[in-house]
Design a protein around this motif. Structure first.
Motif, PDB file in Angstrom:
ATOM      1  N   ASN A   1       0.839  -1.176   0.000  1.00  0.00           N
ATOM      2  CA  ASN A   1       0.000   0.000   0.000  1.00  0.00           C
ATOM      3  C   ASN A   1       0.893   1.252   0.000  1.00  0.00           C
ATOM      4  O   ASN A   1       1.857   1.335   0.751  1.00  0.00           O
ATOM      5  N   ILE A   2       0.574   2.218  -0.823  1.00  0.00           N
ATOM      6  CA  ILE A   2       1.367   3.446  -0.919  1.00  0.00           C
ATOM      7  C   ILE A   2       1.423   4.165   0.422  1.00  0.00           C
ATOM      8  O   ILE A   2       2.473   4.629   0.854  1.00  0.00           O
ATOM      9  N   PHE A   3       0.286   4.244   1.098  1.00  0.00           N
ATOM     10  CA  PHE A   3       0.221   4.963   2.356  1.00  0.00           C
ATOM     11  C   PHE A   3       1.025   4.272   3.451  1.00  0.00           C
ATOM     12  O   PHE A   3       1.570   4.938   4.323  1.00  0.00           O
ATOM     13  N   MET A   4       1.118   2.952   3.407  1.00  0.00           N
ATOM     14  CA  MET A   4       1.923   2.233   4.385  1.00  0.00           C
ATOM     15  C   MET A   4       3.398   2.588   4.218  1.00  0.00           C
ATOM     16  O   MET A   4       4.113   2.806   5.196  1.00  0.00           O
ATOM     17  N   GLY A   5       3.871   2.670   2.987  1.00  0.00           N
ATOM     18  CA  GLY A   5       5.256   3.034   2.730  1.00  0.00           C
ATOM     19  C   GLY A   5       5.572   4.452   3.162  1.00  0.00           C
ATOM     20  O   GLY A   5       6.612   4.717   3.774  1.00  0.00           O
ATOM     21  N   ILE A   6       4.663   5.378   2.861  1.00  0.00           N
ATOM     22  CA  ILE A   6       4.882   6.768   3.253  1.00  0.00           C
ATOM     23  C   ILE A   6       4.820   6.910   4.773  1.00  0.00           C
ATOM     24  O   ILE A   6       5.641   7.609   5.377  1.00  0.00           O
ATOM     25  N   PHE A   7       3.874   6.230   5.405  1.00  0.00           N
ATOM     26  CA  PHE A   7       3.776   6.267   6.863  1.00  0.00           C
ATOM     27  C   PHE A   7       5.051   5.733   7.504  1.00  0.00           C
ATOM     28  O   PHE A   7       5.566   6.307   8.463  1.00  0.00           O
ATOM     29  N   TYR A   8       5.567   4.651   6.978  1.00  0.00           N
ATOM     30  CA  TYR A   8       6.805   4.072   7.480  1.00  0.00           C
ATOM     31  C   TYR A   8       7.972   5.048   7.331  1.00  0.00           C
ATOM     32  O   TYR A   8       8.744   5.273   8.268  1.00  0.00           O
ATOM     33  N   ALA A   9       8.105   5.656   6.164  1.00  0.00           N
ATOM     34  CA  ALA A   9       9.207   6.599   5.926  1.00  0.00           C
ATOM     35  C   ALA A   9       9.107   7.821   6.831  1.00  0.00           C
ATOM     36  O   ALA A   9      10.106   8.267   7.386  1.00  0.00           O
ATOM     37  N   VAL A  10       7.910   8.336   7.010  1.00  0.00           N
ATOM     38  CA  VAL A  10       7.730   9.517   7.852  1.00  0.00           C
ATOM     39  C   VAL A  10       7.955   9.181   9.325  1.00  0.00           C
ATOM     40  O   VAL A  10       8.605   9.934  10.053  1.00  0.00           O
ATOM     41  N   THR A  11       7.461   8.026   9.748  1.00  0.00           N
ATOM     42  CA  THR A  11       7.593   7.647  11.154  1.00  0.00           C
ATOM     43  C   THR A  11       9.025   7.301  11.525  1.00  0.00           C
ATOM     44  O   THR A  11       9.596   7.882  12.442  1.00  0.00           O
ATOM     45  N   VAL A  12       9.619   6.352  10.814  1.00  0.00           N
ATOM     46  CA  VAL A  12      10.960   5.884  11.173  1.00  0.00           C
ATOM     47  C   VAL A  12      12.039   6.857  10.714  1.00  0.00           C
ATOM     48  O   VAL A  12      13.061   6.998  11.367  1.00  0.00           O
ATOM     49  N   GLY A  13      11.813   7.556   9.624  1.00  0.00           N
ATOM     50  CA  GLY A  13      12.818   8.482   9.124  1.00  0.00           C
ATOM     51  C   GLY A  13      12.698   9.896   9.648  1.00  0.00           C
ATOM     52  O   GLY A  13      13.643  10.665   9.567  1.00  0.00           O
ATOM     53  N   GLY A  14      11.542  10.255  10.208  1.00  0.00           N
ATOM     54  CA  GLY A  14      11.353  11.631  10.631  1.00  0.00           C
ATOM     55  C   GLY A  14      10.844  11.838  12.038  1.00  0.00           C
ATOM     56  O   GLY A  14      11.484  12.494  12.849  1.00  0.00           O
ATOM     57  N   ILE A  15       9.686  11.273  12.350  1.00  0.00           N
ATOM     58  CA  ILE A  15       9.042  11.569  13.632  1.00  0.00           C
ATOM     59  C   ILE A  15       9.815  10.987  14.806  1.00  0.00           C
ATOM     60  O   ILE A  15      10.093  11.696  15.783  1.00  0.00           O
ATOM     61  N   ILE A  16      10.171   9.709  14.730  1.00  0.00           N
ATOM     62  CA  ILE A  16      10.885   9.077  15.848  1.00  0.00           C
ATOM     63  C   ILE A  16      12.222   9.765  16.110  1.00  0.00           C
ATOM     64  O   ILE A  16      12.501  10.146  17.251  1.00  0.00           O
ATOM     65  N   PRO A  17      13.080   9.960  15.088  1.00  0.00           N
ATOM     66  CA  PRO A  17      14.341  10.635  15.394  1.00  0.00           C
ATOM     67  C   PRO A  17      14.174  12.074  15.875  1.00  0.00           C
ATOM     68  O   PRO A  17      14.919  12.528  16.735  1.00  0.00           O
ATOM     69  N   LEU A  18      13.185  12.777  15.347  1.00  0.00           N
ATOM     70  CA  LEU A  18      12.980  14.162  15.767  1.00  0.00           C
ATOM     71  C   LEU A  18      12.549  14.226  17.227  1.00  0.00           C
ATOM     72  O   LEU A  18      13.085  15.021  18.006  1.00  0.00           O
ATOM     73  N   MET A  19      11.620  13.375  17.627  1.00  0.00           N
ATOM     74  CA  MET A  19      11.147  13.386  19.009  1.00  0.00           C
ATOM     75  C   MET A  19      12.245  12.977  19.986  1.00  0.00           C
ATOM     76  O   MET A  19      12.461  13.643  21.006  1.00  0.00           O
ATOM     77  N   LEU A  20      12.936  11.894  19.695  1.00  0.00           N
ATOM     78  CA  LEU A  20      13.960  11.412  20.614  1.00  0.00           C
ATOM     79  C   LEU A  20      15.122  12.392  20.742  1.00  0.00           C
ATOM     80  O   LEU A  20      15.600  12.666  21.837  1.00  0.00           O
ATOM     81  N   ASN A  21      15.565  12.937  19.639  1.00  0.00           N
ATOM     82  CA  ASN A  21      16.702  13.857  19.679  1.00  0.00           C
ATOM     83  C   ASN A  21      16.317  15.239  20.183  1.00  0.00           C
ATOM     84  O   ASN A  21      17.142  15.921  20.783  1.00  0.00           O
ATOM     85  N   ALA A  22      15.081  15.649  19.972  1.00  0.00           N
ATOM     86  CA  ALA A  22      14.646  16.909  20.552  1.00  0.00           C
ATOM     87  C   ALA A  22      14.614  16.799  22.083  1.00  0.00           C
ATOM     88  O   ALA A  22      14.985  17.751  22.776  1.00  0.00           O
ATOM     89  N   ALA A  23      14.247  15.636  22.590  1.00  0.00           N
ATOM     90  CA  ALA A  23      14.288  15.426  24.041  1.00  0.00           C
ATOM     91  C   ALA A  23      15.718  15.513  24.559  1.00  0.00           C
ATOM     92  O   ALA A  23      15.976  16.094  25.612  1.00  0.00           O
ATOM     93  N   VAL A  24      16.667  14.943  23.822  1.00  0.00           N
ATOM     94  CA  VAL A  24      18.076  15.021  24.230  1.00  0.00           C
ATOM     95  C   VAL A  24      18.569  16.458  24.210  1.00  0.00           C
ATOM     96  O   VAL A  24      19.277  16.906  25.117  1.00  0.00           O
TER      97      VAL A  24
END
Length: 169
Positions: free
Chosen positions: A142-165
């Motif tokens: 599914n196209i949306f699954m791929g985009i969700f994966y890229a945004v979550t693992v490539g953007g949201i998770i690193p941004l949240m964790l590193n912003a906390a640091v």
């Protein structure tokens, strides 16, 4: 009127912080090229995000944990020149060095998060294109699954964790 003046002061201070960062980066090298973190992390993350999300989610925990750890540690490589200063063979926190300057520490941290967001934006765009092309065309995901994966693992998770640091430093 007062709100507009505050916004202008914040904008000017952020610009001064960016100029200070450029000056600091020009004097320190940490023995490595200035953009080494961007090259290392960008390369590793794009190779990992090249794999379609449907394959990764089928493999379950070990592969997914590897991606999440890389998405957390990679931006730390990118932010290292902005967070630590090499001085007489030791590394010193950037915040300790600038605490006596007439800068708002909150604005310094916001500029750091801005650097991180701009870097992760590039990664997410390229990863989303790769997920759509290769995930959809090769694996039929599914196209949306791929985009969700890229945004979550490539953007949201690193941004949240590193912003906390960044905020905790």
């Amino acid at each position: 009127m007062k709100l507009e003046q505050q916004r202008q002061e914040i904008k000017e201070q952020r610009e001064r912080i960016r100029r200070l960062d450029d000056e600091m980066l020009s004097y320190q090298s940490n023995g490595l090229p200035k953009k080494w973190g961007e090259w290392v992390y960008g390369g590793i993350m794009l190779v990992m995000l090249f794999i379609p999300a449907s394959i990764i989610l089928e493999e379950k925990s070990l592969l997914m944990m590897t991606f999440i750890w890389t998405s957390f540690l990679g931006p730390m490589l990118y932010l290292t020149p902005y967070m630590r200063i090499r001085e007489q063979g030791k590394t010193v926190s950037y915040m300790k060095k600038i605490r006596y300057l007439p800068l708002d520490i909150k604005q310094v941290k916001m500029v750091r998060i801005g650097y991180l967001a701009k870097f992760l934006e590039k990664i997410v765009i390229i990863a989303s294109i790769c997920q759509v092309l290769f995930g959809t065309l090769l694996c039929g995901q599914n196209i949306f699954m791929g985009i969700f994966y890229a945004v979550t693992v490539g953007g949201i998770i690193p941004l949240m964790l590193n912003a906390a640091v960044i905020w905790m430093e």
